[in-house]
Scaffold this active site. Structure first.
Site, PDB file in Angstrom:
ATOM      1  N   TYR A  53       0.818  -1.214   0.000  1.00  0.00           N
ATOM      2  CA  TYR A  53       0.000   0.000   0.000  1.00  0.00           C
ATOM      3  C   TYR A  53       0.847   1.256   0.000  1.00  0.00           C
ATOM      4  O   TYR A  53       1.912   1.291   0.560  1.00  0.00           O
ATOM      5  CB  TYR A  53      -0.929   0.028   1.215  1.00  0.00           C
ATOM      6  CG  TYR A  53      -1.941  -1.082   1.270  1.00  0.00           C
ATOM      7  CD1 TYR A  53      -2.233  -1.887   0.158  1.00  0.00           C
ATOM      8  CD2 TYR A  53      -2.615  -1.365   2.448  1.00  0.00           C
ATOM      9  CE1 TYR A  53      -3.162  -2.913   0.231  1.00  0.00           C
ATOM     10  CE2 TYR A  53      -3.555  -2.391   2.525  1.00  0.00           C
ATOM     11  CZ  TYR A  53      -3.814  -3.160   1.417  1.00  0.00           C
ATOM     12  OH  TYR A  53      -4.738  -4.171   1.488  1.00  0.00           O
ATOM     13  N   SER A 235     -13.358  -4.858   0.558  1.00  0.00           N
ATOM     14  CA  SER A 235     -14.192  -4.387  -0.557  1.00  0.00           C
ATOM     15  C   SER A 235     -15.652  -4.796  -0.393  1.00  0.00           C
ATOM     16  O   SER A 235     -16.300  -5.220  -1.364  1.00  0.00           O
ATOM     17  CB  SER A 235     -13.649  -4.880  -1.899  1.00  0.00           C
ATOM     18  OG  SER A 235     -12.490  -4.167  -2.244  1.00  0.00           O
ATOM     19  N   GLY A 240     -16.347   0.984  -3.600  1.00  0.00           N
ATOM     20  CA  GLY A 240     -17.202   2.155  -3.765  1.00  0.00           C
ATOM     21  C   GLY A 240     -18.238   2.041  -4.860  1.00  0.00           C
ATOM     22  O   GLY A 240     -19.134   2.886  -4.970  1.00  0.00           O
ATOM     23  N   LEU A 242     -20.728   0.065  -5.142  1.00  0.00           N
ATOM     24  CA  LEU A 242     -22.076  -0.149  -4.639  1.00  0.00           C
ATOM     25  C   LEU A 242     -22.808   1.174  -4.388  1.00  0.00           C
ATOM     26  O   LEU A 242     -24.038   1.222  -4.444  1.00  0.00           O
ATOM     27  CB  LEU A 242     -22.039  -0.982  -3.353  1.00  0.00           C
ATOM     28  CG  LEU A 242     -23.387  -1.409  -2.781  1.00  0.00           C
ATOM     29  CD1 LEU A 242     -24.101  -2.375  -3.722  1.00  0.00           C
ATOM     30  CD2 LEU A 242     -23.230  -2.031  -1.399  1.00  0.00           C
ATOM     31  N   LYS A 245     -21.593   5.576  -7.525  1.00  0.00           N
ATOM     32  CA  LYS A 245     -20.862   6.763  -7.993  1.00  0.00           C
ATOM     33  C   LYS A 245     -20.220   6.592  -9.362  1.00  0.00           C
ATOM     34  O   LYS A 245     -19.897   7.586 -10.017  1.00  0.00           O
ATOM     35  CB  LYS A 245     -19.811   7.168  -6.965  1.00  0.00           C
ATOM     36  CG  LYS A 245     -18.673   6.183  -6.743  1.00  0.00           C
ATOM     37  CD  LYS A 245     -17.767   6.671  -5.622  1.00  0.00           C
ATOM     38  CE  LYS A 245     -16.648   5.701  -5.304  1.00  0.00           C
ATOM     39  NZ  LYS A 245     -15.835   6.185  -4.165  1.00  0.00           N
TER      40      LYS A 245
END
Length: 346
Positions: A53, A235, A240, A242, A245
């Protein structure tokens, strides 16, 4: 906050885990520290990171998330209040040890690097980010080919990995071990080898799980139940997607989709009808669709902790508050009917 046992260990982790992978690309160090402060105030004692990350991953962001956690530990003095999970990157990332596979040498190097960046002398849960042999996660299902795998070579590598992790446990550098992006067969082999050789036992498995991707409901749910290897779900909101957007090709500014062209693969012609259906169901019952999705995951019987990720404080607060909502029988029946209609949208 509800707390669950981490496998057969003595650790009890919050049912919500603070995910960190946006820190270093979508979030600054100051914002990361603010999120950790707030999460701890809300009784979240479980943080998850990885050497890979920030994400979307690039060479320049490698290790930044761990560094931000390390400076927070140093500044706050809160290391003893957090159960910390991190991961060794799997094979194939060229800027991480030249893309080398997970083996004895790479594990030792990875652990030392993580400890240094995290400014700690131990890791509570050390996970294998993805298996060397290939897997069906990250939308690789259509190309998954287990028939080219050499069974004995894979088992030999697993034993080498367990023996190396055992030495690190004995050295006090890690406390427990976990898997990520694994299969039922892989999980069972690690469990069998650890039992046969008196080596550390897998405590958890971190796989994708949410309304739009429910592979875990099948064989791995059975493994989790019988073997006490709980799921750490990532997730749950399909990165995101769901929320809706990304519908109709939208790429809002500041989202992961803006940073990386491949980051919106969970929003597709196949997933959009399912997303719209879940959004409509939530609206019908006066729910936030993201909170509905998180609560559904939280209530699954195999769930140890749901990992949430947020790029701003409003999202973080909304996600944590999901634990307090109640899904009625009508909502659960609606989810079931959508799942029957769209069993594998991503």
């Amino acid at each position: 906050m509800k707390f669950n046992k981490l496998g057969r260990t003595e650790l009890k982790v919050s049912e919500i885990c603070l995910g960190t992978m946006t820190w270093g690309r979508q979030n600054t160090e100051q914002e990361a520290h603010q999120q950790m402060d707030y999460a701890l105030d809300r009784e979240i004692n479980f943080f998850d990171t990885a050497e890979l990350y920030a994400v979307p991953t690039i060479p320049e962001s490698y290790g930044l998330t761990e560094q931000y956690i390390g400076t927070w530990f140093k500044n706050s003095g809160n290391r003893d209040k957090v159960i910390l999970a991190t991961k060794i990157a799997g094979e194939g990332v060229p800027w991480i040890r030249d893309g080398s596979p997970i083996n004895a040498s790479s594990i030792r190097k990875a652990v030392e690097g993580s400890l240094k960046r995290l400014q700690t002398d131990y890791i509570d849960l050390y996970q294998l980010h993805w298996p060397n042999r290939g897997h069906y996660h990250f939308s690789n299902a259509h190309d998954f080919d287990p028939f080219s795998q050499d069974t004995q070579a894979e088992l030999s590598n697993m034993l080498e990995v367990l023996e190396t992790l055992d030495a690190l446990v004995r050295d006090g550098k890690i406390r427990h071990i976990g898997l990520s992006n694994e299969s039922a067969w892989g999980t069972m082999q690690y469990l069998r080898l650890s039992e046969q050789n008196d080596l550390p036992r897998v405590a958890s498995i971190q796989n994708e799980y949410g309304l739009l991707r429910r592979y875990f409901d099948h064989d791995l749910a059975e493994v989790s139940h019988h073997e006490n290897v709980g799921l750490l779900a990532y997730s749950a909101l399909a990165a995101g997607a769901l929320s809706g957007k990304y519908l109709d090709g939208q790429i809002p500014k500041g989202t992961r989709g803006e940073l990386s062209e491949g980051a919106t693969y969970r929003n597709s012609p196949q997933s959009e009808p399912a997303i719209r259906a879940y959004m409509a169901l939530a609206k019908e019952h006066g729910l936030d669709v993201c909170q509905m999705g998180l609560k559904f995951a939280l209530d699954r019987p195999f769930m140890t902790s749901v990992i949430i990720g947020a790029t701003n404080m409003e999202q973080l607060k909304t996600d944590i508050d999901a634990k307090d909502i109640v899904l009625s029988e009508d909502v659960l029946e609606g989810i079931k009917q959508i799942y029957v209609q769209y069993p594998r949208p991503i």
